[in-house]
Design a protein around this motif. Structure first.
Motif, PDB file in Angstrom:
ATOM      1  N   ALA A  27       2.019  -0.291   2.529  1.00 48.44           N
ATOM      2  CA  ALA A  27       1.295  -0.108   1.265  1.00 48.44           C
ATOM      3  C   ALA A  27       0.742   1.304   1.159  1.00 48.44           C
ATOM      4  O   ALA A  27       0.791   1.921   0.089  1.00 48.44           O
ATOM      5  CB  ALA A  27       0.179  -1.138   1.150  1.00 48.44           C
ATOM      6  N   GLU A  30       3.741   3.758   0.591  1.00 51.23           N
ATOM      7  CA  GLU A  30       4.249   3.614  -0.771  1.00 51.23           C
ATOM      8  C   GLU A  30       3.285   4.240  -1.780  1.00 51.23           C
ATOM      9  O   GLU A  30       3.707   4.871  -2.751  1.00 51.23           O
ATOM     10  CB  GLU A  30       4.498   2.143  -1.079  1.00 51.23           C
ATOM     11  CG  GLU A  30       5.677   1.577  -0.296  1.00 51.23           C
ATOM     12  CD  GLU A  30       5.736   0.058  -0.285  1.00 51.23           C
ATOM     13  OE1 GLU A  30       4.815  -0.604  -0.827  1.00 51.23           O
ATOM     14  OE2 GLU A  30       6.703  -0.476   0.298  1.00 51.23           O
ATOM     15  N   THR A  31       1.990   4.069  -1.544  1.00 49.85           N
ATOM     16  CA  THR A  31       0.990   4.673  -2.412  1.00 49.85           C
ATOM     17  C   THR A  31       1.056   6.188  -2.336  1.00 49.85           C
ATOM     18  O   THR A  31       1.024   6.879  -3.360  1.00 49.85           O
ATOM     19  CB  THR A  31      -0.420   4.170  -2.038  1.00 49.85           C
ATOM     20  OG1 THR A  31      -0.471   2.755  -2.236  1.00 49.85           O
ATOM     21  CG2 THR A  31      -1.490   4.846  -2.874  1.00 49.85           C
ATOM     22  N   ARG A  51      -1.639  -3.055  -4.127  1.00 49.72           N
ATOM     23  CA  ARG A  51      -0.414  -3.643  -3.584  1.00 49.72           C
ATOM     24  C   ARG A  51      -0.692  -4.883  -2.733  1.00 49.72           C
ATOM     25  O   ARG A  51       0.070  -5.834  -2.754  1.00 49.72           O
ATOM     26  CB  ARG A  51       0.314  -2.621  -2.717  1.00 49.72           C
ATOM     27  CG  ARG A  51       0.994  -1.556  -3.467  1.00 49.72           C
ATOM     28  CD  ARG A  51       1.690  -0.596  -2.488  1.00 49.72           C
ATOM     29  NE  ARG A  51       2.784   0.082  -3.128  1.00 49.72           N
ATOM     30  CZ  ARG A  51       2.630   1.039  -4.033  1.00 49.72           C
ATOM     31  NH1 ARG A  51       1.430   1.419  -4.395  1.00 49.72           N
ATOM     32  NH2 ARG A  51       3.676   1.614  -4.586  1.00 49.72           N
TER      33      ARG A  51
END
Length: 145
Positions: A27, A30-31, A51
């Protein structure tokens, strides 16, 4: 600093840098991929929390430290500012910071390989990196005066 693997998924990046693949780490990565460069832990936390639903602030700090230690993110600490993070690693670049608004932008080192600067006396250190922060005022702040 380790270099990232072009086109690698977040899970592949974690494995390639010796880190376990966990939902919180995924997470956070991806952020980071969605945010602009030079972000705070708070910005990363907000995106990662969206997320996952829940994620502690301490977990995000721990993940950011692990990513930094593994060479997946770079930590920048301009004077008077909280630590900022970027995913541009493995190259030789520096930063420009606006004294008024705090905006930060990357600037490539014109000399080449790291370190692009050398101290007059290294005191026995083996220098492998030079970090430079240029301070001034950005065009938008200059236009307001």
């Amino acid at each position: 600093m380790a270099e990232t693997v072009p086109g690698a998924s977040p899970a592949e990046l974690l494995r390639a840098h010796g880190l376990r693949v966990t939902a919180p780490r995924l997470a956070v990565l991806e952020t980071l991929a969605e945010l602009p460069s030079h972000v705070s832990v708070e910005q990363v936390e907000a995106g990662a929390r969206k997320r996952l639903g829940t994620l502690s602030t301490q977990a995000v700090y721990d993940i950011m430290r692990a990513l930094h230690d593994a060479g997946l993110v770079r930590r920048i600490e301009p004077a008077g500012s909280a630590a900022l993070f970027e995913t541009r690693v493995g190259d030789n670049h520096h930063h420009l910071v606006c004294r008024d608004c705090g905006r930060m932008v990357d600037v490539d080192c014109v000399v080449g390989e790291a370190p692009c600067l050398s101290p007059a006396a290294a005191a026995g250190f083996e220098v492998d990196e030079a970090e430079v922060i240029f301070w001034g005022r950005c065009p938008e702040c200059l236009a307001r005066t």
